[in-house]
Design an enzyme around this catalytic site. Structure first.
Site, short mmCIF file in Angstrom:
data_model
loop_
_atom_site.label_atom_id
_atom_site.label_comp_id
_atom_site.label_asym_id
_atom_site.label_seq_id
_atom_site.Cartn_x
_atom_site.Cartn_y
_atom_site.Cartn_z
N ASP A 187 38.45 -23.05 -11.21
CA ASP A 187 37.82 -24.36 -11.05
C ASP A 187 38.04 -25.22 -12.29
O ASP A 187 38.59 -24.76 -13.29
CB ASP A 187 36.31 -24.19 -10.77
CG ASP A 187 35.64 -23.16 -11.69
OD1 ASP A 187 36.23 -22.80 -12.72
OD2 ASP A 187 34.52 -22.72 -11.37
N ASP A 227 22.38 -19.40 -9.33
CA ASP A 227 22.08 -19.79 -7.94
C ASP A 227 23.02 -19.12 -6.94
O ASP A 227 23.07 -19.51 -5.78
CB ASP A 227 22.13 -21.32 -7.79
CG ASP A 227 23.52 -21.90 -8.09
OD1 ASP A 227 24.46 -21.13 -8.39
OD2 ASP A 227 23.67 -23.14 -8.01
N HIS A 238 26.37 -19.05 -7.06
CA HIS A 238 27.70 -19.63 -6.84
C HIS A 238 28.78 -18.75 -7.46
O HIS A 238 28.54 -18.05 -8.44
CB HIS A 238 27.79 -21.08 -7.34
CG HIS A 238 27.81 -21.27 -8.82
ND1 HIS A 238 26.85 -22.01 -9.49
CD2 HIS A 238 28.69 -20.88 -9.78
CE1 HIS A 238 27.15 -22.06 -10.78
NE2 HIS A 238 28.25 -21.37 -10.99
N GLU A 274 28.85 -24.09 -4.76
CA GLU A 274 27.40 -24.15 -4.84
C GLU A 274 26.76 -23.76 -3.50
O GLU A 274 27.43 -23.73 -2.47
CB GLU A 274 26.98 -25.58 -5.22
CG GLU A 274 27.49 -26.05 -6.59
CD GLU A 274 26.73 -25.44 -7.75
OE1 GLU A 274 26.24 -24.30 -7.63
OE2 GLU A 274 26.62 -26.11 -8.80
C1 GLP Z 1 30.19 -21.50 -14.20
C2 GLP Z 1 31.61 -21.29 -13.66
C3 GLP Z 1 31.72 -20.02 -12.89
C4 GLP Z 1 30.99 -18.96 -13.67
C5 GLP Z 1 29.50 -19.22 -13.61
C6 GLP Z 1 28.69 -18.27 -14.46
O1 GLP Z 1 29.60 -22.68 -13.83
N1 GLP Z 1 32.18 -22.36 -12.90
O2 GLP Z 1 33.08 -19.68 -12.68
O3 GLP Z 1 31.22 -17.71 -13.11
O4 GLP Z 1 29.21 -20.56 -13.85
O5 GLP Z 1 28.82 -18.56 -15.82
P1 GLP Z 1 28.48 -17.54 -16.97
O6 GLP Z 1 29.46 -16.43 -16.87
O7 GLP Z 1 28.63 -18.31 -18.23
O8 GLP Z 1 27.08 -17.09 -16.72
#
Ligand code: GLP
Length: 260
Positions: A66, A135, A137, A142
């Site tokens: 992304d 959440d 995702h 989302e």
């Molecule tokens: C972000 C990214 C995701 C990631 C998630 C968790 O917003 N777009 O690809 O897996 O949120 O992030 P983290 O690993 O920092 O908890």
């Protein structure tokens, strides 16, 4: 779905083992790359193996999950720059072999379609690293995302922007409101999904992912439909799993030679 409960360092080593074994067997492996804090220790371990054991990425291709829409090309939180800093530039990975959706494109839908095509042209993703949002995702899909979605523009939830504000000096208003993200349908076409989650704040999302009903409300639950999905969690992230003992027992009795 295989669930492994272990300390974070061990989880990172397991994910790195799976990636290394692919790269050693087939240097032209296609890796799916995730941003966020979850994969950072995996990238550290891969960089270490590159330096100490000669693990090479010279022929590999990388596709990011992304990208934020509208962050300046030189913004340090632009995911393309994050991936360059966290992994690509620490190993021998030619910059043009790591791609991401173009969040600065004038025609964003066309950029999404082009990105889908480039993944297809590369033969699809062999191993996709994933984190999970609080959440539920994955990538930036989302809650409410179609389980069959492809790369597209999404609006970030307030929760995700609050969660990610830590990367923007704690200021939620500086977190972009939109992103481009591989869809759930895109991610599901990767041949192996490896999701990492640590910390108590991920426990509910991990419980839903592994044990909840498949639902757009918790987008990561689509992984239950994948034939080869691995969920790597520490004790805190596993703390709400109903069948944690069974997962532990299953993993403990797995032969040593068998990877993820
Ligand atoms: C972000 C990214 C995701 C990631 C998630 C968790 O917003 N777009 O690809 O897996 O949120 O992030 P983290 O690993 O920092 O908890």
């Amino acid at each position: 779905m295989e669930v492994v409960i272990a300390p974070e360092r061990e989880l990172a080593a397991l994910a790195a083992d799976a990636i290394e074994s692919l790269l050693r067997r087939r240097p032209r492996t296609v890796l799916g790359l995730a941003t966020g804090s979850s994969p950072l220790k995996v990238y550290d371990e891969l960089a270490r193996r590159h330096t100490e054991d000669g693990l090479s990425f010279a022929e590999a291709r990388g596709f990011m999950l992304d990208e934020y829409v509208g962050l300046a090309a030189d913004h340090p939180e632009r995911y393309r720059n994050v991936i360059a800093t966290e992994i690509a530039e620490r190993v021998d990975w030619p910059a043009d072999q790591v791609r991401g959706p173009d969040g600065l494109a004038v025609d964003l839908p066309a950029a999404c379609a082009a990105y889908e095509e480039s993944i297809r042209a590369a033969g699809g993703v062999d191993l996709q690293l994933l984190g999970i949002g609080t959440d539920g995702h994955i990538a930036f899909n989302e809650p409410g995302s179609s389980l069959a979605s492809r790369t597209r523009i999404k609006t970030l939830t307030r929760q995700t922007r609050v969660d990610n504000a830590r990367f923007f000096d704690g200021d939620v208003e500086r977190v972009p409101t939109h992103c481009l993200t591989q869809g759930l349908g895109t991610i599901m076409q990767a041949r192996h999904l490896v999701l990492l989650a640590t910390g108590k704040h991920k426990a509910e999302a991990v419980h839903q992912l592994v044990e909840g009903p498949v639902s757009a409300l918790w987008p990561a639950t689509v992984m239950q439909l994948h034939p080869h999905a691995t969920v790597l969690v520490d004790e805190a992230a596993a703390s709400r799993l109903q069948l944690a003992d069974y997962y532990r027992q299953t993993y403990a009795s797995k032969p040593d030679w068998q990877g993820l």
